[in-house]
Every structure is written in C-alpha cells, then in structure tokens.
Design an enzyme around this catalytic site. Structure first.
Site, mmCIF file in Angstrom:
data_model
loop_
_atom_site.group_PDB
_atom_site.id
_atom_site.type_symbol
_atom_site.label_atom_id
_atom_site.label_comp_id
_atom_site.label_asym_id
_atom_site.label_seq_id
_atom_site.Cartn_x
_atom_site.Cartn_y
_atom_site.Cartn_z
ATOM 1 N N CYS A 8 0.694 -1.140 -0.143
ATOM 2 C CA CYS A 8 0.097 0.214 -0.164
ATOM 3 C C CYS A 8 0.814 1.358 0.143
ATOM 4 O O CYS A 8 0.973 1.919 1.111
ATOM 5 C CB CYS A 8 -1.208 -0.171 0.791
ATOM 6 S SG CYS A 8 -1.926 1.525 1.009
ATOM 7 N N CYS A 49 -0.344 4.363 2.021
ATOM 8 C CA CYS A 49 -0.374 4.041 3.509
ATOM 9 C C CYS A 49 0.842 3.918 4.449
ATOM 10 O O CYS A 49 0.782 4.544 4.776
ATOM 11 C CB CYS A 49 -0.340 2.819 4.113
ATOM 12 S SG CYS A 49 -2.197 2.077 2.964
ATOM 13 N N ASP A 50 2.174 3.710 3.471
ATOM 14 C CA ASP A 50 3.462 3.736 4.009
ATOM 15 C C ASP A 50 4.702 4.277 2.701
ATOM 16 O O ASP A 50 6.018 4.207 3.604
ATOM 17 C CB ASP A 50 4.064 2.300 3.483
ATOM 18 C CG ASP A 50 2.864 1.178 4.706
ATOM 19 O OD1 ASP A 50 2.303 1.686 5.571
ATOM 20 O OD2 ASP A 50 3.118 -0.031 4.138
#
Ligand code: NAP
Length: 321
Positions: free
Chosen positions: A149, A152-153
């Site tokens: 992701c 997200c990261d």
C-alpha cells in the site's frame, strides 16, 4: 470459514432488521452502487463492510479515470459515494463476514462480531486484495520495508531508494505516486513490456525518478531488521544481482476475497466468482457477484459501479416487481 446450518440459527440472533431484501457484502464502488440502486428501487438494503466504506478507493492516491472527475483523490470519492448511499437510505454495518449460507429459502451470513444477518437476495462485492509474490523473505519483512500500500506506507520512504514489483496498472500508478516521495523508484518487471495502459506507462517512462529493470524477477529480500537489499534475476540472461534498497512495494495482481464462498459457488481456479455476463447472477439463485471479486475482463472503478447498478436493477426486476 464455512457454511452455516440455517436450521441452527435461532430467531433471537436476529438483532438487526430481521431480513433485508438485499444484503450486500462489501462496501466498495460495486457494493455501494448496488445499495443506491436497490434502495432507490424500494428494497430494504444493508451493506456489510469490514474496513472503510469505499473499499480500496481509500488507498488510491489519485484517480484520473472516473468521469466526470479529471482528477480526484480516492478517499474523497469514497466519502462522496458513502454519503450518497446513506442519503438513499442504505444501512451500512461495519462488520466483516466469516460464514455464509447460500441455500434454502433465506440466505444468511454470519459476521465477525457473531451476528447473523439474513437476506432475500445477496450481492457479493467483497473485492480483492493484492497478491503476494510468495517469497519467505517477503513475509518476514512485511511491514519492515515490504508493503502492498503506497498510500499507507509511502511517507516512510521520503528521500529513500525503493523498488516496485509488477508491470500492471497498479504497479505503475503506485510507482508514479511514490516518485513524489522517494529519491528514486525502480520498477522490477518480469517482461520487457508493461501491461499497464499506454497513458500511465508513458507517464512512468518519462518520469526522471523512475527507472526500469526489464525481464527481471525479485528472488530474495535481505536485511537485518528491515529491508536493506534486493536479490534479482534477469530471466533472459539468468544473471543475478544484489542491490541496496530501503523498501519494496509489491503489485503483482489481485487475489479475490471469495474464500467464504468456496465450494458453494462456481469459481475460476484462482477464486474469481463466475457470473452470468448479463445479469451477474452466480450459480446460486438470488446470489449475485459484482466488481473485482467476479470473473471479468476489465477491472475499473467504473465497471465495478456498473456491475452494482446491473445486479441491483436485475434483482428488483426479477424478485420484487
Ligand atoms: P494485473 O493487471 O494483473 O498486473 C499484474 C502485474 O504483475 C503484471 O505486470 C504481471 O506481469 C506481474 N506479475 C504477476 N505475477 C507475477 C509474479 N509472480 N512475479 C512477477 N511479476 C508478476 O494487476 P494490477 O496491476 O493489480 O491490476 C488489477 C486490475 O485492476 C486490472 O484490471 C487493472 O487494469 C485494474 N487497475 C486499474 C487502474 C487504473 O485504471 N488506473 C489502477 C489499478 C488497477 P505480466 O505483465 O508479465 O503478466
């Protein structure tokens, strides 16, 4: 995972509305659109969504191909979609499903909160998740430099050197996003041609922060506590190399979220639910499947939404008029 014995469900477990006309499993673009159509058609409608309403939209940094928005952030689109569904009277319950009973008069699912919900019809819109490569080191470094992701990261890799594995739309989309954060992005692709659509591919090929390792596969990920280097092999020359990287994002296709229905519904070998192409009915009467979880050619937000509209409209026509 398994199938409920419908006879074993006591009526005291029926804590929500007793039975919904249309029970929708998954609240991504397909599920929410099905909800809007079903509810507008006068059906009592419940969407079960274990994560965030809007599904993977929430993890898509920028969408450029959902008309009429030339550019829209995935999370914003998810929010608009959810509000629209709620305005139309769709009930949304934040619970996942763990078991399904798809035979008998009333269809039922059991949620991860132990609740049983009944439907006169069911639309499966559970979507898909990103497939893993299957390397032992991939599991070892998950969350420690291995990610699925970018949204997200990605921020963890500011000014770092990262790799993206894959050559499809997801890999290229996410590599473009990551190129705004990382120092450099190397796309590792097993062929010498991208699968991604031309417009995206050209953007990546023009991007000075993105380079390509063609005909190359990732064979190992190394490091002490987190990712420090990647081992790759050129599939044509069979030469291997080890190179320092701070992280790797893996986008090598989709895994349908259909385990709950295995054995009950007709599926492809890799778990995509087979539907009638016109009505989106599955092999079981009153059970439909829409979006990424079903076997289909074109997986896009707009085709998931269209699926939702088709399935709900057909349900109204066949069972409620
Ligand atoms: P995909 O289209 O199936 O592409 C997967 C990529 O990973 C392919 O390039 C494939 O290589 C590679 N791959 C598969 N298994 C591999 C392995 N074991 N080792 C190394 N590489 C491997 O999957 P996706 O990119 O996640 O897209 C899924 C669907 O969502 C598609 O229908 C796509 O069009 C859609 N989507 C659309 C958008 C958009 O419209 N912007 C964005 C994201 C996703 P090969 O090419 O050699 O097969």
């Amino acid at each position: 995972m398994g199938f409920l014995d419908i006879g074993s469900i006591s009526s005291s477990e029926r804590t929500l509305k007793d039975t919904y006309d249309c029970l929708i499993l998954g609240g991504g673009p397909g599920g929410l659109t099905a909800g809007i159509y079903a509810s507008r058609g006068g059906l009592s409608t419940l969407v079960l969504e274990k994560g965030m309403e809007g599904g993977t939209l929430n993890f898509t940094p920028l969408i450029e191909n959902y008309p009429p928005f030339p550019e829209i952030v995935g999370m914003e689109l998810a929010q608009k979609w959810t509000e629209h569904a709620e305005q139309m009277g769709v009930a949304i319950l934040r619970e996942g499903i763990v078991e399904a009973s798809l035979t008998g008069e009333t269809l039922a699912v059991k949620t991860d909160q132990g609740r049983t919900v009944f439907g006169k019809t069911i639309i499966i819109s559970t979507g898909s998740s990103y497939r893993q490569l299957g390397l032992a080191s991939e599991r070892r470094f998950a969350g420690k430099g291995v990610s699925y992701c970018a949204l997200c990261d990605g921020a963890l890799f500011k000014n770092k050197k990262i790799a993206v594995v894959g050559g499809g739309n997801s890999a290229i989309d996410e590599a473009l996003y990551l190129s705004q954060i990382a120092d450099s992005v190397t796309i590792i692709h097993r062929r010498d041609q991208l699968r991604a659509e031309k417009a995206l591919a050209e953007k990546a090929l023009r991007n000075p922060k993105i380079r390509f390792y063609w005909d190359t596969v990732l064979t190992d990920i190394e490091g002490a506590r987190s990712v420090e280097s990647l081992v790759m092999e050129n599939v044509k020359t069979k030469t291997r190399k080890r190179e320092p990287f701070d992280g790797v994002f893996i986008y090598v296709g989709l895994e349908p979220r259909s385990a709950c229905f295995k054995g009950a519904l007709e599926m492809t070998e890799d778990g995509f639910i087979i539907t009638d192409p016109d009505t989106l009915e599955t092999s079981i009467d009153r059970v439909f499947a829409v979006g990424d979880v079903r076997k289909k050619e074109i997986r896009q937000i707009i085709t998931a939404a269209a699926d939702g509209a088709i399935a709900a409209s057909f349900i109204i026509k066949k069972y409620f008029l």
